[in-house]
Design a protein around this motif. Structure first.
Motif, PDB file in Angstrom:
ATOM      1  N   ALA A   1     -34.434  29.715   5.508  1.00 25.57           N
ATOM      2  CA  ALA A   1     -35.692  29.798   6.114  1.00 25.57           C
ATOM      3  C   ALA A   1     -36.999  29.336   5.157  1.00 25.57           C
ATOM      4  O   ALA A   1     -36.628  29.584   3.928  1.00 25.57           O
ATOM      5  N   ASN A   2     -37.705  28.435   5.443  1.00 25.28           N
ATOM      6  CA  ASN A   2     -38.937  28.268   4.727  1.00 25.28           C
ATOM      7  C   ASN A   2     -39.803  29.009   4.523  1.00 25.28           C
ATOM      8  O   ASN A   2     -40.426  29.040   3.607  1.00 25.28           O
ATOM      9  N   LEU A   3     -40.027  29.937   5.296  1.00 25.54           N
ATOM     10  CA  LEU A   3     -40.956  30.930   5.384  1.00 25.54           C
ATOM     11  C   LEU A   3     -40.577  32.153   6.345  1.00 25.54           C
ATOM     12  O   LEU A   3     -39.915  32.162   7.362  1.00 25.54           O
ATOM     13  N   VAL A   4     -41.013  33.522   5.647  1.00 24.14           N
ATOM     14  CA  VAL A   4     -40.670  34.679   6.387  1.00 24.14           C
ATOM     15  C   VAL A   4     -41.924  35.144   6.780  1.00 24.14           C
ATOM     16  O   VAL A   4     -42.872  35.374   5.633  1.00 24.14           O
ATOM     17  N   VAL A   5     -42.364  35.767   7.879  1.00 20.66           N
ATOM     18  CA  VAL A   5     -43.545  36.371   8.208  1.00 20.66           C
ATOM     19  C   VAL A   5     -43.437  37.574   9.095  1.00 20.66           C
ATOM     20  O   VAL A   5     -42.504  37.642   9.731  1.00 20.66           O
ATOM     21  N   PRO A   6     -44.287  38.593   9.239  1.00 17.74           N
ATOM     22  CA  PRO A   6     -44.253  39.437  10.046  1.00 17.74           C
ATOM     23  C   PRO A   6     -44.216  39.045  11.696  1.00 17.74           C
ATOM     24  O   PRO A   6     -44.505  38.062  11.831  1.00 17.74           O
ATOM     25  N   ALA A   7     -43.217  39.601  12.414  1.00 20.36           N
ATOM     26  CA  ALA A   7     -42.981  39.153  13.791  1.00 20.36           C
ATOM     27  C   ALA A   7     -44.257  38.879  14.511  1.00 20.36           C
ATOM     28  O   ALA A   7     -44.223  37.878  15.192  1.00 20.36           O
ATOM     29  N   ALA A   8     -45.232  39.775  14.097  1.00 18.55           N
ATOM     30  CA  ALA A   8     -46.596  39.421  15.078  1.00 18.55           C
ATOM     31  C   ALA A   8     -47.370  38.175  14.697  1.00 18.55           C
ATOM     32  O   ALA A   8     -48.115  37.862  15.445  1.00 18.55           O
ATOM     33  N   GLU A   9     -46.857  37.716  13.629  1.00 17.38           N
ATOM     34  CA  GLU A   9     -47.515  36.204  12.890  1.00 17.38           C
ATOM     35  C   GLU A   9     -46.796  35.239  13.052  1.00 17.38           C
ATOM     36  O   GLU A   9     -47.046  34.170  12.677  1.00 17.38           O
ATOM     37  N   LEU A  10     -45.606  35.296  13.716  1.00 16.88           N
ATOM     38  CA  LEU A  10     -44.618  34.223  13.911  1.00 16.88           C
ATOM     39  C   LEU A  10     -45.227  32.886  14.649  1.00 16.88           C
ATOM     40  O   LEU A  10     -45.198  31.959  14.239  1.00 16.88           O
ATOM     41  N   GLU A  11     -45.991  33.261  15.827  1.00 20.68           N
ATOM     42  CA  GLU A  11     -46.223  31.990  16.548  1.00 20.68           C
ATOM     43  C   GLU A  11     -47.517  31.435  15.846  1.00 20.68           C
ATOM     44  O   GLU A  11     -47.494  30.346  15.801  1.00 20.68           O
ATOM     45  N   GLY A  12     -48.527  32.374  15.008  1.00 25.27           N
ATOM     46  CA  GLY A  12     -49.360  31.671  14.360  1.00 25.27           C
ATOM     47  C   GLY A  12     -48.985  30.936  13.060  1.00 25.27           C
ATOM     48  O   GLY A  12     -49.532  29.871  12.929  1.00 25.27           O
ATOM     49  N   ALA A  13     -47.855  31.225  12.554  1.00 24.34           N
ATOM     50  CA  ALA A  13     -47.494  30.595  11.555  1.00 24.34           C
ATOM     51  C   ALA A  13     -46.832  29.266  11.851  1.00 24.34           C
ATOM     52  O   ALA A  13     -46.871  28.249  11.133  1.00 24.34           O
ATOM     53  N   ALA A  14     -46.264  29.202  13.026  1.00 24.38           N
ATOM     54  CA  ALA A  14     -45.460  27.857  13.406  1.00 24.38           C
ATOM     55  C   ALA A  14     -46.596  26.999  13.876  1.00 24.38           C
ATOM     56  O   ALA A  14     -46.531  25.855  13.643  1.00 24.38           O
ATOM     57  N   ARG A  15     -47.630  27.674  14.569  1.00 22.37           N
ATOM     58  CA  ARG A  15     -48.839  26.683  14.925  1.00 22.37           C
ATOM     59  C   ARG A  15     -49.396  26.140  13.643  1.00 22.37           C
ATOM     60  O   ARG A  15     -49.855  24.833  13.552  1.00 22.37           O
ATOM     61  N   ASP A  16     -49.652  26.838  12.510  1.00 19.97           N
ATOM     62  CA  ASP A  16     -50.358  26.307  11.263  1.00 19.97           C
ATOM     63  C   ASP A  16     -49.388  25.221  10.509  1.00 19.97           C
ATOM     64  O   ASP A  16     -50.025  24.361  10.288  1.00 19.97           O
ATOM     65  N   LEU A  17     -48.173  25.654  10.664  1.00 14.03           N
ATOM     66  CA  LEU A  17     -47.201  24.491   9.949  1.00 14.03           C
ATOM     67  C   LEU A  17     -47.177  23.397  10.640  1.00 14.03           C
ATOM     68  O   LEU A  17     -47.397  22.273  10.042  1.00 14.03           O
ATOM     69  N   ALA A  18     -47.269  23.497  12.113  1.00  9.85           N
ATOM     70  CA  ALA A  18     -47.440  22.161  12.851  1.00  9.85           C
ATOM     71  C   ALA A  18     -48.430  21.468  12.752  1.00  9.85           C
ATOM     72  O   ALA A  18     -48.767  20.134  12.523  1.00  9.85           O
ATOM     73  N   GLY A  19     -49.662  21.976  12.499  1.00 11.28           N
ATOM     74  CA  GLY A  19     -51.139  21.344  12.257  1.00 11.28           C
ATOM     75  C   GLY A  19     -51.090  20.768  10.891  1.00 11.28           C
ATOM     76  O   GLY A  19     -51.595  19.738  10.717  1.00 11.28           O
ATOM     77  N   ALA A  20     -50.290  21.306  10.065  1.00 12.88           N
ATOM     78  CA  ALA A  20     -50.320  20.889   8.491  1.00 12.88           C
ATOM     79  C   ALA A  20     -49.436  19.425   8.416  1.00 12.88           C
ATOM     80  O   ALA A  20     -49.779  18.616   7.844  1.00 12.88           O
TER      81      ALA A  20
END
Length: 263
Positions: free
Chosen positions: A197-216
């Motif tokens: 895993a590149n990053l572990v986040v709380p389940a509720a934040e998974l979608e937002g984290a994927a969106r942020d990484l995609a944008g970056a």
């Protein structure tokens, strides 16, 4: 992740496109996104249907689990309607068996194309074929409830959906062997520590984290990302001097392209 345009929606797979970002969603949460040959064909079709504007693909699963692996119907004598059962496959000619597995593997290969960066957003169970699908992607963001496991060996089979190569390269031979031979669960902390895993986040934040990484990932020029991905992807198989030469050649192409744009 919301999207503007639905390109494909069939057999448990939905592909949506929002400018440079595509999202592939496994859409059968009632069965924990269990996989089948029809789903694999839909995944292959999704890869072929990507518009040329897409630079990043996010893979996700609806519901509490990313994918619980191969649908248990595959292990019944009758298998899936219109498909050879596992037993039928084993009884058939070797060439037909090889061709059929190769067809299934196509669903797992296109995620590493050099012109794309793929991100698996993984929550809950990612078992067997689900684990291998997550491994097909370049990057993995996982929820803190993730449970990876490779259960094929315990069923008398082997992981054959392209997962062994990335697993060994990510965690090393000895750990990969232990994970596959025991079929044990790999949880979030170990996944992050070992490079799964590149990053572990709380389940509720998974979608937002994927969106942020995609944008970056869209911040750098596309051709520079393509060249860099190709360099890194080939590094393991090259000698040190071969990699130096590949770096020189790639940088030469970039400098010529940049100079040409200014002329």
């Amino acid at each position: 992740m919301t999207s503007l345009d639905s390109v494909l929606d069939k057999d448990g797979v939905r592909l949506t496109v929002d400018d440079a970002i595509a999202t592939v969603t496994l859409t059968n949460p009632a069965k924990r996104n269990a996989q089948s040959p029809a789903l694999w064909r839909a995944l292959t079709e999704a890869g072929r249907a990507l518009p040329g504007s897409v630079r990043v693909v996010v893979l996700r699963g609806e519901g509490v689990s990313f994918s619980a692996g191969l649908d248990r119907q595959a292990f019944t004598p009758e298998g899936f309607d219109g498909e050879p059962s596992l037993l039928d496959m084993g009884r058939g000619p070797e060439s037909e068996l090889d061709a059929l597995i190769a067809e299934y593997q196509e669903a797992f290969t296109w995620w590493r194309r050099n012109d794309l960066v793929s991100i698996a957003a993984v929550q809950g169970h990612a078992i067997g074929a689900g684990f291998q699908l997550a491994l097909s992607c370049d990057l993995r963001i996982v929820a803190d409830d993730v449970q990876f496991a490779m259960r094929e060996t315990s069923l008398g089979l082997v992981p054959d959906l392209t997962g062994t190569h990335p697993l060994v390269h990510l965690v090393g031979y000895a750990r990969a062997l232990e994970i596959c031979a025991t079929g044990r669960y790999v949880h979030a902390a170990e996944a992050e520590r070992t490079g799964l895993a590149n990053l572990v986040v709380p389940a509720a934040e998974l979608e937002g984290a994927a969106r942020d990484l995609a944008g970056a990932l869209l911040a750098a020029p596309r051709d520079a990302v393509i060249e860099t991905k190709a360099l890194l992807g080939g590094a393991v198989s090259r000698t040190y001097d071969e990699q130096r030469a590949a770096e020189r050649a790639a940088q030469g192409r970039r400098l010529r392209d940049l100079a040409g744009a200014l002329d």
